[in-house]
Design an enzyme around this catalytic site. Structure first.
Site, PDB file in Angstrom:
ATOM      1  N   LYS A 184       0.818  -1.143  -0.156  1.00 43.54           N
ATOM      2  CA  LYS A 184      -0.066   0.038   0.015  1.00 43.54           C
ATOM      3  C   LYS A 184       0.994   1.107   0.015  1.00 43.54           C
ATOM      4  O   LYS A 184       2.202   1.199   0.629  1.00 43.54           O
ATOM      5  CB  LYS A 184      -0.815  -0.096   1.151  1.00 43.54           C
ATOM      6  CG  LYS A 184      -2.206   1.009   1.148  1.00 43.54           C
ATOM      7  CD  LYS A 184      -3.255   0.175   0.776  1.00 43.54           C
ATOM      8  CE  LYS A 184      -4.510   0.966   0.627  1.00 43.54           C
ATOM      9  NZ  LYS A 184      -5.623   0.368   0.107  1.00 43.54           N
ATOM     10  N   GLY A 234     -25.832   1.500   2.225  1.00 40.59           N
ATOM     11  CA  GLY A 234     -25.117   2.366   1.646  1.00 40.59           C
ATOM     12  C   GLY A 234     -25.369   1.952   0.212  1.00 40.59           C
ATOM     13  O   GLY A 234     -25.052   0.631  -0.027  1.00 40.59           O
ATOM     14  N   VAL A 235     -26.075   2.726  -0.873  1.00 39.63           N
ATOM     15  CA  VAL A 235     -26.227   2.371  -2.073  1.00 39.63           C
ATOM     16  C   VAL A 235     -25.303   3.262  -3.147  1.00 39.63           C
ATOM     17  O   VAL A 235     -25.809   3.844  -4.034  1.00 39.63           O
ATOM     18  CB  VAL A 235     -27.483   2.324  -2.504  1.00 39.63           C
ATOM     19  CG1 VAL A 235     -28.331   1.344  -1.834  1.00 39.63           C
ATOM     20  CG2 VAL A 235     -28.228   3.771  -1.801  1.00 39.63           C
ATOM     21  N   GLY A 236     -24.132   2.993  -2.943  1.00 44.14           N
ATOM     22  CA  GLY A 236     -23.214   3.789  -3.655  1.00 44.14           C
ATOM     23  C   GLY A 236     -22.766   2.983  -4.948  1.00 44.14           C
ATOM     24  O   GLY A 236     -23.480   2.032  -5.308  1.00 44.14           O
ATOM     25  N   VAL A 259     -21.009  -0.002  -5.147  1.00 44.58           N
ATOM     26  CA  VAL A 259     -20.974  -1.291  -4.713  1.00 44.58           C
ATOM     27  C   VAL A 259     -22.411  -1.799  -4.319  1.00 44.58           C
ATOM     28  O   VAL A 259     -23.107  -2.511  -4.961  1.00 44.58           O
ATOM     29  CB  VAL A 259     -20.099  -1.771  -3.892  1.00 44.58           C
ATOM     30  CG1 VAL A 259     -20.175  -3.230  -3.748  1.00 44.58           C
ATOM     31  CG2 VAL A 259     -18.647  -1.588  -4.231  1.00 44.58           C
TER      32      VAL A 259
HETATM   33  P1  NAD Z   1     -19.127   4.755  -2.465  1.00 47.24           P
HETATM   34  O1  NAD Z   1     -18.533   5.858  -1.674  1.00 47.24           O
HETATM   35  O2  NAD Z   1     -19.582   4.799  -3.938  1.00 47.24           O
HETATM   36  O3  NAD Z   1     -20.636   4.432  -1.639  1.00 47.24           O
HETATM   37  C1  NAD Z   1     -20.830   4.560  -0.078  1.00 47.24           C
HETATM   38  C2  NAD Z   1     -22.416   5.010  -0.068  1.00 47.24           C
HETATM   39  O4  NAD Z   1     -22.431   4.836   1.443  1.00 47.24           O
HETATM   40  C3  NAD Z   1     -22.320   6.451  -0.440  1.00 47.24           C
HETATM   41  O5  NAD Z   1     -23.578   6.514  -1.315  1.00 47.24           O
HETATM   42  C4  NAD Z   1     -22.619   7.071   1.034  1.00 47.24           C
HETATM   43  O6  NAD Z   1     -23.634   8.398   0.956  1.00 47.24           O
HETATM   44  C5  NAD Z   1     -23.035   6.078   1.965  1.00 47.24           C
HETATM   45  N1  NAD Z   1     -23.033   6.130   3.168  1.00 47.24           N
HETATM   46  C6  NAD Z   1     -21.803   6.763   3.956  1.00 47.24           C
HETATM   47  N2  NAD Z   1     -22.161   6.808   5.246  1.00 47.24           N
HETATM   48  C7  NAD Z   1     -23.143   6.148   5.612  1.00 47.24           C
HETATM   49  C8  NAD Z   1     -24.203   5.891   6.720  1.00 47.24           C
HETATM   50  N3  NAD Z   1     -23.719   5.988   7.817  1.00 47.24           N
HETATM   51  N4  NAD Z   1     -25.275   5.220   6.398  1.00 47.24           N
HETATM   52  C9  NAD Z   1     -25.752   5.083   5.086  1.00 47.24           C
HETATM   53  N5  NAD Z   1     -25.048   5.335   4.234  1.00 47.24           N
HETATM   54  C10 NAD Z   1     -23.850   5.899   4.057  1.00 47.24           C
HETATM   55  O7  NAD Z   1     -18.436   3.396  -2.079  1.00 47.24           O
HETATM   56  P2  NAD Z   1     -18.250   2.083  -2.797  1.00 47.24           P
HETATM   57  O8  NAD Z   1     -17.245   2.052  -3.765  1.00 47.24           O
HETATM   58  O9  NAD Z   1     -19.519   1.609  -3.036  1.00 47.24           O
HETATM   59  O10 NAD Z   1     -17.563   1.320  -1.576  1.00 47.24           O
HETATM   60  C11 NAD Z   1     -18.460   0.803  -0.311  1.00 47.24           C
HETATM   61  C12 NAD Z   1     -17.866   0.204   0.886  1.00 47.24           C
HETATM   62  O11 NAD Z   1     -16.942  -0.725   0.178  1.00 47.24           O
HETATM   63  C13 NAD Z   1     -16.719   1.103   1.136  1.00 47.24           C
HETATM   64  O12 NAD Z   1     -16.215   0.673   2.686  1.00 47.24           O
HETATM   65  C14 NAD Z   1     -15.308   0.522   0.437  1.00 47.24           C
HETATM   66  O13 NAD Z   1     -13.984   0.947   1.148  1.00 47.24           O
HETATM   67  C15 NAD Z   1     -15.661  -0.837   0.158  1.00 47.24           C
HETATM   68  N6  NAD Z   1     -15.012  -1.364  -0.972  1.00 47.24           N
HETATM   69  C16 NAD Z   1     -15.232  -0.906  -2.189  1.00 47.24           C
HETATM   70  C17 NAD Z   1     -14.737  -1.523  -3.285  1.00 47.24           C
HETATM   71  C18 NAD Z   1     -14.993  -0.971  -4.591  1.00 47.24           C
HETATM   72  O14 NAD Z   1     -14.686  -1.811  -5.553  1.00 47.24           O
HETATM   73  N7  NAD Z   1     -15.575   0.156  -4.829  1.00 47.24           N
HETATM   74  C19 NAD Z   1     -13.695  -2.529  -3.116  1.00 47.24           C
HETATM   75  C20 NAD Z   1     -13.505  -3.331  -1.858  1.00 47.24           C
HETATM   76  C21 NAD Z   1     -14.137  -2.578  -0.645  1.00 47.24           C
END
Ligand code: NAD
Length: 359
Positions: A80, A185-187, A189
């Site tokens: 990292k 969390g509906v971002g 992933v």
């Molecule tokens: P993202 O930022 O696209 O989505 C996260 C969502 O969670 C956002 O919509 C945000 O508004 C919401 N959120 C934040 N705090 C919240 C809360 N307290 N309650 C409800 N919703 C809340 O992130 P992502 O890329 O979808 O990743 C999600 C998680 O998965 C993260 O922890 C990330 O580290 C992990 N992750 C992601 C990947 C990837 O490929 N993107 C890979 C491994 C791990």
């Protein structure tokens, strides 16, 4: 500042402090373990309070990558890097080029990818001075689509495969039809996961601190909208954390009603002991770094060739790895988090023994 006696130091092979006067680069690259292959891991840019905070983060995160890649069955080690600075204020092309040069100096022992605070564009700037960068390919896929470097579809697919494995193990159900899932969390992933689950007939409850986003997602997958506070107490089969870390803490571990915790978020357990707290209540926990490895598998396979079917096949294997962990945890009376760590260490030890006998 101590490195070898640092609380997060775990026999790391190499820790490099990198500096470039002209661009203002101050960075640390940590290579935890290369027994299985070169150390792959993201470049994080964050306004750390001080160098000690940056060092603690990079030591901990690089170790996590070793375990993640080992259990994902990749021929990659763990590494990292962290750039000390505010990405909104301090980032420049010159800074990313200087970081690329620092990575290049390691001769391929560390392969850089995107992380919090860096973008595919930043990685492309690094790529101008080093080939030891992954997860940026704009290239046609074997299926005729276009590869963008976004790992979230593969991560969502892996979490979906992991939920299927957990449901089969805990609920003895091979189908998701009617299975009740709460997605926090509906971002990138979480939303893709919700769509996959809905397509298989799961009943969904969604939340997000971005209420508009949550409302839109609910409309699209016919889910019930709940508040960020309500999501923990729902009477559901699966709780899928896909937002932030430390969601399993003293409070939630004692009150969650779900029978399974399986989601994408990193570092879901506030403390290692919370894995025991879940196990004691009969809640099956899918260790986060195992179930969310789809993204790293996607990035790793890009180093070889790019074929979506091949990626999906490898990502689907997350389900089998989790089943192995669940069965062993039951057999040995340990929590699943501890078993995942043991399994990763066994894989590393096996490789280390082979290396040492060849010396
Ligand atoms: P993202 O930022 O696209 O989505 C996260 C969502 O969670 C956002 O919509 C945000 O508004 C919401 N959120 C934040 N705090 C919240 C809360 N307290 N309650 C409800 N919703 C809340 O992130 P992502 O890329 O979808 O990743 C999600 C998680 O998965 C993260 O922890 C990330 O580290 C992990 N992750 C992601 C990947 C990837 O490929 N993107 C890979 C491994 C791990």
């Amino acid at each position: 500042m101590n490195v070898f006696a640092h609380a997060e130091f775990d026999a790391h092979e190499q820790v490099c402090f990198c500096h470039d006067q002209a661009s203002g680069l101050r960075a640390i690259i940590a290579i935890h373990n290369t027994a299985l292959g070169p150390a792959l891991g993201g470049v994080r840019m964050w306004p750390y309070a001080d160098e000690a905070a940056a060092l603690a983060d990079v030591l901990r995160l690089s170790r996590g990558m070793t375990y993640k890649s080992a259990l994902a069955g990749l021929q990659l080690g763990g590494g990292k890097s962290v750039i000390i600075g505010d990405p909104a204020r301090d980032k420049s092309r010159a800074l990313m080029i200087a970081m690329g040069e620092a990575v290049n100096g390691l001769g391929g022992r560390y392969i850089a990818a995107e992380d919090s605070g860096t973008t595919v564009e930043d990685l492309k700037a690094m790529r101008d001075v080093t080939r030891h960068v992954a997860g940026i390919a704009d290239k046609p896929t074997a299926q005729g689509g276009m590869r963008t470097g976004d790992p979230s579809p593969a991560t969502a697919y892996g979490v979906y495969a992991g939920i299927r494995a957990a449901v089969a193990f805990r609920l003895q159900r091979d189908e998701l039809d009617g299975v009740r899932v709460a997605v926090q969390g509906v971002g990138s992933v979480g939303f893709k996961l919700a769509k996959r689950l809905a397509a298989q007939g799961a009943r969904l409850w969604l939340t997000d601190i971005d209420t508009d986003r949550a409302r839109l997602a609910c409309g699209e997958v016919n889910a019930k909208l709940v508040t960020p506070e309500e999501i923990f107490a729902l009477d559901v089969d699966v709780f899928a954390p896909c937002a932030m870390g430390a969601v399993i803490n003293d409070d939630t571990a004692a009150t969650l009603r779900a029978r399974i915790v399986a989601g994408a978020a990193n570092n879901q357990l506030a403390q290692p002991r919370h894995a025991d707290a879940l196990a004691e209540r009969g809640i099956l926990y899918a260790p986060d770094y195992v179930i969310n490895a789809g993204g790293v598998i996607d990035v790793a396979l890009e180093l070889e060739s790019f074929d979506v079917d091949a990626v999906n096949e490898r990502v689907a294997g997350i389900g089998a790895t989790l089943t192995e962990i669940f069965e062993r945890a039951e057999r040995e009376g340990r929590n699943t988090s501890e078993v995942a760590d043991r399994l990763a260490r066994e894989k590393l030890q096996g490789k280390r023994d082979m290396r040492e006998s060849a010396r």
